[in-house]
Design a protein around this motif. Structure first.
Motif, PDB file in Angstrom:
ATOM      1  N   ALA A 174      41.224  -8.389  64.617  1.00  0.00           N
ATOM      2  CA  ALA A 174      40.729  -9.683  64.140  1.00  0.00           C
ATOM      3  C   ALA A 174      41.340 -10.019  62.793  1.00  0.00           C
ATOM      4  CB  ALA A 174      39.206  -9.663  64.031  1.00  0.00           C
ATOM      5  N   LEU A 175      41.473 -11.311  62.522  1.00  0.00           N
ATOM      6  CA  LEU A 175      41.945 -11.804  61.231  1.00  0.00           C
ATOM      7  C   LEU A 175      40.810 -12.553  60.537  1.00  0.00           C
ATOM      8  CD1 LEU A 175      45.476 -13.212  62.129  1.00  0.00           C
ATOM      9  CD2 LEU A 175      44.998 -11.238  60.674  1.00  0.00           C
ATOM     10  N   THR A 176      40.641 -12.292  59.245  1.00  0.00           N
ATOM     11  CA  THR A 176      39.656 -12.998  58.440  1.00  0.00           C
ATOM     12  C   THR A 176      40.362 -13.686  57.281  1.00  0.00           C
ATOM     13  OG1 THR A 176      37.911 -11.421  59.005  1.00  0.00           O
ATOM     14  CG2 THR A 176      37.570 -12.764  57.050  1.00  0.00           C
ATOM     15  N   VAL A 177      40.116 -14.985  57.142  1.00  0.00           N
ATOM     16  CA  VAL A 177      40.734 -15.805  56.097  1.00  0.00           C
ATOM     17  C   VAL A 177      39.694 -16.104  55.024  1.00  0.00           C
ATOM     18  CG1 VAL A 177      41.817 -18.026  55.594  1.00  0.00           C
ATOM     19  CG2 VAL A 177      42.385 -16.814  57.712  1.00  0.00           C
ATOM     20  N   GLU A 178      40.026 -15.793  53.757  1.00  0.00           N
ATOM     21  CA  GLU A 178      39.104 -15.999  52.643  1.00  0.00           C
ATOM     22  C   GLU A 178      39.828 -16.708  51.493  1.00  0.00           C
ATOM     23  OE1 GLU A 178      37.332 -12.336  51.434  1.00  0.00           O
ATOM     24  OE2 GLU A 178      36.860 -11.709  53.472  1.00  0.00           O
ATOM     25  N   PRO A 179      39.568 -18.006  51.262  1.00  0.00           N
ATOM     26  CA  PRO A 179      40.165 -18.692  50.108  1.00  0.00           C
ATOM     27  C   PRO A 179      39.730 -18.040  48.799  1.00  0.00           C
ATOM     28  CG  PRO A 179      39.240 -20.262  51.676  1.00  0.00           C
ATOM     29  CD  PRO A 179      38.765 -18.913  52.097  1.00  0.00           C
ATOM     30  N   GLN A 180      40.685 -17.875  47.882  1.00  0.00           N
ATOM     31  CA  GLN A 180      40.405 -17.239  46.600  1.00  0.00           C
ATOM     32  C   GLN A 180      40.326 -18.242  45.456  1.00  0.00           C
ATOM     33  OE1 GLN A 180      40.042 -13.512  46.600  1.00  0.00           O
ATOM     34  NE2 GLN A 180      39.721 -14.370  48.655  1.00  0.00           N
ATOM     35  N   SER A 181      41.157 -19.254  45.499  1.00  0.00           N
ATOM     36  CA  SER A 181      41.167 -20.263  44.437  1.00  0.00           C
ATOM     37  C   SER A 181      41.944 -21.481  44.918  1.00  0.00           C
ATOM     38  CB  SER A 181      41.817 -19.703  43.164  1.00  0.00           C
ATOM     39  OG  SER A 181      43.181 -19.358  43.413  1.00  0.00           O
ATOM     40  N   GLY A 182      41.818 -22.574  44.174  1.00  0.00           N
ATOM     41  CA  GLY A 182      42.563 -23.783  44.492  1.00  0.00           C
ATOM     42  C   GLY A 182      41.795 -24.748  45.380  1.00  0.00           C
ATOM     43  N   GLY A 183      42.539 -25.612  46.073  1.00  0.00           N
ATOM     44  CA  GLY A 183      41.940 -26.662  46.890  1.00  0.00           C
ATOM     45  C   GLY A 183      41.547 -26.197  48.281  1.00  0.00           C
ATOM     46  N   PRO A 184      41.039 -27.132  49.109  1.00  0.00           N
ATOM     47  CA  PRO A 184      40.616 -26.806  50.473  1.00  0.00           C
ATOM     48  C   PRO A 184      41.772 -26.273  51.322  1.00  0.00           C
ATOM     49  CG  PRO A 184      39.810 -28.969  49.809  1.00  0.00           C
ATOM     50  CD  PRO A 184      40.791 -28.548  48.767  1.00  0.00           C
ATOM     51  N   VAL A 185      41.444 -25.352  52.217  1.00  0.00           N
ATOM     52  CA  VAL A 185      42.424 -24.762  53.129  1.00  0.00           C
ATOM     53  C   VAL A 185      41.919 -24.894  54.562  1.00  0.00           C
ATOM     54  CG1 VAL A 185      43.572 -22.627  53.850  1.00  0.00           C
ATOM     55  CG2 VAL A 185      43.267 -23.117  51.427  1.00  0.00           C
ATOM     56  N   HIS A 186      42.810 -25.359  55.448  1.00  0.00           N
ATOM     57  CA  HIS A 186      42.524 -25.423  56.878  1.00  0.00           C
ATOM     58  C   HIS A 186      43.417 -24.404  57.579  1.00  0.00           C
ATOM     59  CE1 HIS A 186      40.380 -29.408  56.574  1.00  0.00           C
ATOM     60  NE2 HIS A 186      41.046 -29.388  55.420  1.00  0.00           N
ATOM     61  N   ALA A 187      42.896 -23.769  58.623  1.00  0.00           N
ATOM     62  CA  ALA A 187      43.643 -22.669  59.244  1.00  0.00           C
ATOM     63  C   ALA A 187      43.602 -22.753  60.759  1.00  0.00           C
ATOM     64  CB  ALA A 187      43.086 -21.326  58.773  1.00  0.00           C
TER      65      ALA A 187
END
Length: 541
Positions: free
Chosen positions: A488-501
């Protein structure tokens, strides 16, 4: 229970309600205005998923991969369960044995024949009563788990074959509930609609929008309605074409029995053949999980997942770099028309596709835009926004994407999806064939991507990516060392603007570029819980 007992219970309940409320509204001792307690952000304690029946082909092969990310239980439960079980229609059964074999044993002479017949009839009735009780107990007993997660951070996979694989209904509790996700991936290699069908099993809800369906003769589109609850649901299915609502009476009031799944062929709901259709699923009572299984006679098949909720600005991430045909389908559910600006966020920035700069969507009508090979060999994501400031009209949208040419084509769908605000996961990734797309439509962003251990073994891995403003970053994600099975892959934004994946899984077969794309909406693994405690002082003297 007598009336006195009921009265005491009612009084206790009312007192509990008052004392609980007191912590939020009681005045301070110094007479100053009360200060509201800060709610705590805690992990969810329960989540639900439903997976539709994967295929009608006897040769179909389906892989289920279920996963809960690690590190999501701070402040919450340390134990829990996460299991998917077959729907009621598949798990219920009866024992057809009647005990008729005993009748021949007692026919020994003419004098005793009548008594023997009566005795056998009594035995037969007793056997039938026993069979009925056994069947009722079997139907009432909890269904055996088909697949279940044992611990956060490690996925579990299971294979299934054929057309008899049922819909699945699942619940996760405690430490396994936050972020729980399950992927079903089906390879159907026979017929014109062969392909790789992928779907992240959906949480139940009361309202869904599916732009991108069709009622043309070349398409066999089924909307699968799965009810996870113990009471029946009643569902309305509405279809909208380019000229508005398609006439249909049989789409109203569709019953979905408790813990069961009902597939509905869209072309049976209307006599109108339409290339681009928006499907609206809503419940009158209860809730369901919903997804559309698309089968095209010429370009394969895949699942169409629901679009994000209607919004004025939408992002559709993860168009493959080698897409040979891309078609945008949009719908405005409100009372106003929408004028949309169409942009493509690629590797180097955001551009406006020549000849496809805008799309006008009339109220309650489905509009489409043929973007052809819009990516031109460079992966990208589509961004839809109001053409004029000050006139935002909510819309829903999805992309139909084709890879390959001629008889070697395959289809997939990319619905609009919201940003990953805290965390999102996708299961069933392979050592080869997995591509992750990260889009930052506004400001630049930094994102951590964690690869879990494999379902059969391996060590977790992680990597951090920087996504430039207005771009799409296509990467081959980290692979667990010593991987065995799926991960499985887990995506976690750390900083900055919105992220779509979004994640593309490609499993080519016999020259056909079979693939599927799953978007990664935020997993909503946490919830704000207000702090409350009993305070009897508000009752006064």
């Amino acid at each position: 229970m007598n009336r006195t007992t009921l009265s005491l219970l009612a009084a206790a309940t009312a007192l509990a309600a008052v004392t609980g409320f007191a912590t939020l509204s009681a005045p301070a001792d110094d007479g100053k205005a009360p200060v509201a307690a800060t709610p705590k952000l805690l992990p969810v304690e329960r989540s639900s998923l439903v997976c539709p029946a994967p295929s009608v082909s006897d040769l179909a092969e389906t892989t289920y991969t279920s996963f809960t990310p690690a590190g999501g239980t701070s402040g919450g439960s340390t134990t829990g369960t996460a299991e998917l079980v077959p729907s009621a229609a598949a798990s219920a059964g009866t024992d057809s044995s009647t005990g008729d074999d005993k009748k021949s044993d007692d026919k020994k002479d003419d004098a005793k024949q009548d008594d023997a017949a009566k005795d056998d009839a009594a035995k037969d009735d007793a056997a039938k009563d026993g069979d009925k009780k056994a069947a009722d107990q079997k139907a009432d007993a909890p269904a055996k788990a088909f697949v279940g997660v044992k611990a956060p951070g490690t996925p579990v996979s299971k294979e299934a074959e054929g057309a008899d694989t049922p819909a699945l209904i699942g619940t996760a509790t405690g430490s396994l509930a936050p972020g729980w996700t399950t992927q079903q991936s089906t390879v159907d290699s026979v017929g014109g609609s062969r392909g790789l069908l992928g779907l992240s099993c959906t949480p139940p809800d009361t309202d869904f929008w599916f732009p991108g369906a069709s009622t043309e003769k070349s398409r066999q589109d089924y909307v699968h309605l799965t009810n996870p609850d113990d009471s029946a649901a009643v569902v309305d299915v509405e279809l909208y074409g380019k000229n508005g609502a398609l006439k249909s009476e049989v789409g109203e009031g569709i019953p979905v029995p408790a813990r069961s799944s009902v597939p509905v062929l869209l072309s049976t709901l209307t006599s109108e053949a339409s290339q681009d259709v928006t499907v609206h699923v809503s419940t009158r009572t209860g809730r369901v999980g919903a997804a559309v299984r698309v089968a095209d006679d010429t370009v394969g098949s895949d699942w169409l997942a629901a679009s994000a909720d209607p919004a004025a600005t939408l992002v559709l991430p993860g168009i493959p770099e080698d897409a040979t045909d891309v078609r945008l389908v949009a719908f405005a559910p409100g009372g106003d028309d929408a004028d949309l600006k169409v942009q493509l966020a690629g590797a180097d920035g955001t551009i406006t596709p020549a000849g496809s700069e805008s799309l006008h969507v009339k109220s309650k009508m489905t509009a489409s835009l043929d973007l052809a090979d819009v990516t031109k060999g460079e992966a990208g994501s589509l961004i839809l926004s109001p053409s004029q400031a000050g006139s935002p009209t909510p819309v829903v949208a999805a992309l139909r994407v084709v890879r390959g040419k001629g008889s070697d084509q395959e289809i997939a769908f990319i619905p609009a999806t919201g940003p990953v605000t805290a965390r999102a996961s996708v299961a069933d990734n392979r050592a080869k064939g997995t591509t992750l797309s990260l889009t930052a439509p506004g400001a630049a962003a930094t994102v951590k991507v964690v690869a879990s251990a494999g379902s059969g073994g391996g060590e977790p891995a992680e990597k951090t990516y920087n996504v430039k403003a207005g771009t799409t970053l296509d990467v081959t994600p980290p692979v667990p060392a010593g991987l065995k099975g799926q991960y499985a892959l887990t995506v976690e934004p750390q900083s900055g603007g919105p992220v779509h994946a979004a994640r593309m899984l490609a499993l080519p077969e016999d020259g056909v570029p079979m693939f599927t794309v799953q978007t990664l909406p935020d997993d909503r693994g946490t919830v704000y819980v207000p702090t409350a405690k009993e305070d009897l002082s508000i009752l006064g003297d």
